[in-house]
Write a protein that holds these residues in place. Structure first.
Motif, PDB file in Angstrom:
ATOM      1  N   LEU A   1       0.790  -1.268   0.115  1.00 14.20           N
ATOM      2  CA  LEU A   1      -0.018  -0.048   0.010  1.00 14.20           C
ATOM      3  C   LEU A   1       0.733   1.094   0.123  1.00 14.20           C
ATOM      4  O   LEU A   1       0.631   2.103  -0.865  1.00 14.20           O
ATOM      5  CB  LEU A   1      -0.931  -0.056   1.216  1.00 14.20           C
ATOM      6  N   ARG A   2       1.958   1.183   0.657  1.00 13.34           N
ATOM      7  CA  ARG A   2       2.822   2.645   0.865  1.00 13.34           C
ATOM      8  C   ARG A   2       3.703   2.424  -0.557  1.00 13.34           C
ATOM      9  O   ARG A   2       3.575   3.866  -1.123  1.00 13.34           O
ATOM     10  CB  ARG A   2       3.839   2.284   1.896  1.00 13.34           C
ATOM     11  N   GLN A   3       3.824   1.156  -1.015  1.00 23.40           N
ATOM     12  CA  GLN A   3       4.349   1.651  -2.638  1.00 23.40           C
ATOM     13  C   GLN A   3       3.516   2.140  -3.571  1.00 23.40           C
ATOM     14  O   GLN A   3       3.820   3.004  -4.452  1.00 23.40           O
ATOM     15  CB  GLN A   3       4.869   0.298  -3.109  1.00 23.40           C
ATOM     16  N   LEU A   4       2.274   1.604  -3.421  1.00 27.94           N
ATOM     17  CA  LEU A   4       1.271   2.327  -4.361  1.00 27.94           C
ATOM     18  C   LEU A   4       1.336   3.768  -4.254  1.00 27.94           C
ATOM     19  O   LEU A   4       0.940   4.431  -4.994  1.00 27.94           O
ATOM     20  CB  LEU A   4       0.034   1.450  -4.042  1.00 27.94           C
ATOM     21  N   GLN A   5       1.127   4.157  -2.884  1.00 30.92           N
ATOM     22  CA  GLN A   5       0.996   5.630  -2.400  1.00 30.92           C
ATOM     23  C   GLN A   5       1.894   6.419  -3.132  1.00 30.92           C
ATOM     24  O   GLN A   5       2.022   7.480  -3.574  1.00 30.92           O
ATOM     25  CB  GLN A   5       0.583   5.791  -1.042  1.00 30.92           C
TER      26      GLN A   5
END
Length: 883
Positions: A78-82
């Motif tokens: 999720l952090r990478q997608l953000q």
């Protein structure tokens, strides 16, 4: 009960069932002393509905993140997608799949089959037959991953399954599935999700049960597009996002069920589509909690993040975490429960626990989205229900029109109040000869309301009006003009305007000519229909209305056309606008007949039989009016003879012409009797004409009248006494109506005000006694052909009365009607509850703009000053009253 009301009741009933199920589960999570009730059962404010819409959306976002976590979107992912999103790159979830199907072997199997030898006897024999069997190998590969931008190679894999094999056996050689097929990728955009969440960093303190992000969703109530808790840009985007997520999940589930059909264990154990009922209700409900004042104060002292209302409060953040923890626990239990029902992933089977889990999660995601959309729609339905309860009934368009009749009486001064379109056909203050009115299609039918400005005949320009009787004759008239502006109201743009009806009736021994048409120019009247209303006749003529597009909307469309197309469209629209003025012309027969017979005014007021005889000669027998007109023996006699003597002279002339007509009729009767018998005479010896010679005195009278008519026609013209006063230019009527339309369009913040074309309908109804005094009226349907006959008869009579356009028409009345419609895109209740628009404001502004253009005065001149001080008045109306 209308259809929309039924839909609202069905929606509320469906929501009530969902709420009862959700409340029963929610009570198990909290203290029994707490009382959660549906929002409609708790007293609250309008702001609480916005807060509740925000609460539902935030809860649905967190539930979506929990589902995505089970699909493989971990906190790190999720952090990478953000990070991709912060780099202005699109983030997309994609489900791709590929299948292969090839023939492994072909075998022939022998099978014994019993056959029946002799009928009616139980004797059987066994026979060996060969059965072809085709063994197919079906394999598939799918992957669920997220990628950035448009580069699919830069991806993060979430779920994958490869080389799953299934054995299929068929009796035919054809492929049961395509030999090789790559399915269209199933994509889902995550842009809205990352705009409304903030993913926590690794340094932030977060327990296992806490959400890995903060939800930033909020409704911006300062935006002009924000209408209601349901109809605003933020909630609309949320509904669109979750609906797209539901479609994405449904497509994945459909593919998995397709695999289920190809699986060799489709008849064993639990099928994929039977796992829908494992998951409980979603972690959000449209509920409020009633609390006592003491409990509210105590909760505000010990808690943070609680939204306190006047009688209760919304669910707190701790309550939301409790719901989410329960939802997360149900997700994990449901996913673990399928492990024992399906083979493991390493078994090589086509359907494994991974497919079962994926099908389970996508099914639950669809249910969560369905509940979310249902609950935010419930807020709108709640608004509608409370509005109906406050008013006392379901309000429809007829109710609104009735209210506007009442409202107009309070808004305008008595002199300027819109009046019913119902007018008596009278001349020179005499008893009315009939009545005309335009009524609506309601039950009971009521005359429409119009704003009216009256212009006397003496105030018209010298030209007056003119219209073509036929190709060789043009009638001129200088009527008393009534300029009307009628504003209708229509809710829901796809609903046609209701038909109106023009009714015209006449008294016994009275009559008038009625012409319907349009205004073609400053002094041009274009009659399309005409009829003679007399002797208790009653016409019912439907009026069909069709609205044109407003000028603003037309200009937006024209901007995308070529210059040639724009010129054509503007020219055609200008023609439509010029013909949008509907006109009703009343021509009184007796005054015109007196003018044509050279009799003083009101000379035929009490000459009932003479009037009927003259009209019969003109209409039935086509006798020229010159044969009947009074002509003195010398110029001095005209001023010396009284009105009674002149009428007596005309009556004697009428009797002589009637004698000739009767003799013609008698000879025709005799001719018919002779033709009925056998006649052996030579056809050349038969009588060729049965018309007798007219008496010499009648011939002289006709000749003298014709010469007098020609001289009078040469002397009269545009410079005659009837056109000596020119104070009002008729072209201002068209410009006033055009200005009214533009003013209405300029004052429309919502909807539109469109000009309306009004035309006579196809089928008319005539109630007639056929000239019989005591006979009851009979109903006759007038087709297009009969309507044309009425027009020809009326125009023929006007041709006689005007001596083929030589004499002007006197004592006429012309009603010019500019019709407009204040249109709303939705029905009345949806306009209030979805657009949050008060239609009264729009309707009042439309009437005020029409009055300004019609009377040429500022609003304060005709508005009631007391109307500005009422609480339900809009600021626009109050400002207009002050002006």
């Amino acid at each position: 009960m209308v259809a929309t009301d039924v839909q609202c009741v069905e929606l509320e009933s469906s929501v009530d069932k969902r709420l009862q199920q959700g409340l029963s589960e929610a009570k198990k999570l909290f203290d029994t002393a707490r009382s959660f009730e549906p929002a409609g059962d708790v007293r609250h404010t309008y702001t609480d509905k916005f807060l509740l819409a925000e609460h539902l959306t935030r809860s649905c976002v967190l539930a979506q993140l929990q589902i995505l976590r089970e699909l493989g979107v971990t906190s790190g992912t999720l952090r990478q997608l953000q990070t991709w999103h912060c780099e202005k790159q699109a983030v997309t979830l994609r489900f791709s799949s590929h299948e292969r199907c090839f023939l492994e072997q072909h075998t022939i199997r022998r099978e014994a089959v019993s056959t029946h030898n002799i009928p009616f006897f139980k004797t059987f024999t066994k026979k060996l037959i060969e059965v072809d069997e085709y063994h197919w190998t079906f394999s598939m590969r799918y992957e669920l991953f997220a990628y950035r931008g448009s580069d699919v190679t830069k991806k993060v894999s979430l779920l994958t399954r490869q080389s799953a094999i299934s054995k299929l056996v068929t009796a035919t050689e054809g492929h049961p599935y395509p030999q090789e097929k790559t399915y269209e990728p199933i994509d889902f955009e995550l842009e809205w999700l990352f705009k409304n969440i903030k993913v926590l960093d690794t340094d932030d303190d977060a327990t296992e049960d806490d959400s890995p992000c903060h939800v930033l969703f909020a409704v911006d109530r300062s935006q002009q597009s924000c209408r209601t808790p349901r109809r605003n840009e933020q909630v609309q985007q949320a509904v669109h996002h979750f609906s797209a997520f539901s479609t994405w999940c449904r497509s994945i589930r459909s593919y998995l069920l397709h695999l289920n059909e190809a699986s060799d264990r489709k008849n064993e154990g639990v099928c994929l589509h039977q796992d829908d009922a494992i998951i409980a209700s979603p972690p959000f409900l449209p509920v409020l909690e009633e609390m006592s004042p003491t409990a509210i104060l105590r909760a505000s002292d010990i808690s943070e993040g609680i939204n306190i209302g006047p009688q209760g409060l919304l669910l707190s953040e701790s309550d939301l975490r409790c719901f989410l923890s329960s939802h997360d626990r149900f997700l994990k239990e449901a996913c673990n429960s399928v492990s024992g029902l399906y083979p493991p992933v390493t078994s090589g089977q086509l359907i494994s626990e991974r497919e079962a889990k994926l099908c389970l999660l996508t099914t639950h995601a669809c249910n969560v989205v369905t509940d979310f959309v249902c609950y935010v729609d419930y807020l709108e339905a709640l608004l509608r229900r409370q509005l109906v309860a406050a008013v006392g009934r379901w309000i429809s368009q007829p109710d609104f029109e009735m209210f506007m009749r009442f409202r107009a009486r309070k808004l305008f001064k008595f002199k300027y109040i819109p009046k019913p379109f119902c007018y008596a056909a009278r001349h020179e203050q005499q008893h009315p000869e009939g009545l005309i009115s335009i009524v609506d299609a309601g039950e009971p039918a009521q005359p429409i309301l119009t704003m009216c400005r009256t212009v006397q005949a003496a105030q018209l320009s010298k030209r007056g009006f003119r219209f073509d009787i036929h190709a060789a004759a043009t009638a001129s008239l200088k009527p008393e003009v009534h300029l009307h502006i009628h504003t209708a109201f229509r809710f829901a743009h796809d609903v046609p305007l209701p038909e109106l009806a023009l009714t015209a009736s006449a008294r016994q021994y009275a009559g008038f000519a009625l012409l319907l048409g349009t205004i073609g120019g400053p002094d041009l009247f274009l009659p399309e229909c005409a009829m003679l209303v007399q002797n208790r006749d009653e016409f019912h003529i439907p009026l069909v209305r069709k609205d044109m597009m407003a000028a603003e909307g037309a200009e937006r469309i024209l901007a995308s056309l070529s210059p040639e197309q724009q010129r054509f469209a503007r020219a055609y629209r200008q023609m439509q606008k010029d013909n949008s003025l509907f006109a009703v012309c009343i021509v009184h027969i007796k005054p015109q007949l007196e003018n044509a017979l050279n009799l003083p005014p009101s000379a035929l007021s009490k000459e009932v039989k003479l009037t009927q005889d003259v009209l019969e000669l003109l209409q039935t027998y086509g006798v020229s009016v010159d044969l009947l007109r009074f002509r003195p023996d010398s110029p001095d006699d005209e001023g010396q003879l009284s009105a009674e003597n002149k009428v007596s002279v005309v009556a004697n002339t009428v009797k002589k012409v009637q004698t000739v007509v009767r003799s013609i009729e008698e000879q025709r009767v005799q001719e018919a009797k002779l033709r009925s018998a056998v006649d052996h005479r030579d056809p050349t010896e038969r009588t060729t004409s049965l018309l007798p010679e007219l008496p010499e005195d009648v011939k002289k009278a006709a000749a003298g009248v014709s010469q007098t008519a020609e001289k009078s026609g040469e002397a009269e013209g545009p410079t005659g006494s009837l056109f000596s006063q020119s104070n009002v230019d008729v072209s201002k009527f068209s410009s006033a109506v055009e200005t009214a339309v533009h003013n209405m369009q300029d004052t429309r913040p919502f909807g539109a005000v469109n000009p309306v074309l009004v035309r006579a309908g196809d089928t008319w109804v005539l109630n007639s006694t056929s000239g019989k005094l005591l006979a009851p009226p009979s109903t006759i349907l007038l087709s297009t052909e009969k309507q044309l006959n009425h027009k020809l008869q009326t125009m023929s009579l006007l041709d006689s009365l005007t001596r083929t356009g030589t004499l002007p028409l006197v004592d006429t009345v012309l009603h010019i009607i500019a019709s407009n419609v204040s249109a709303f895109d939705k029905d009345l209740m949806d306009t209030l509850t979805q657009d949050n628009v008060n239609p009264i404001d729009q309707a009042e502004l439309s009437l005020i703009a029409a009055a300004c253009a019609l009377y040429g005065q500022p609003p304060g001149h005709y508005l009631n000053s007391e109307a500005a001080h009422e609480e339900n008045d809009s600021s626009e109306v109050a400002a207009a009253c002050k002006a």
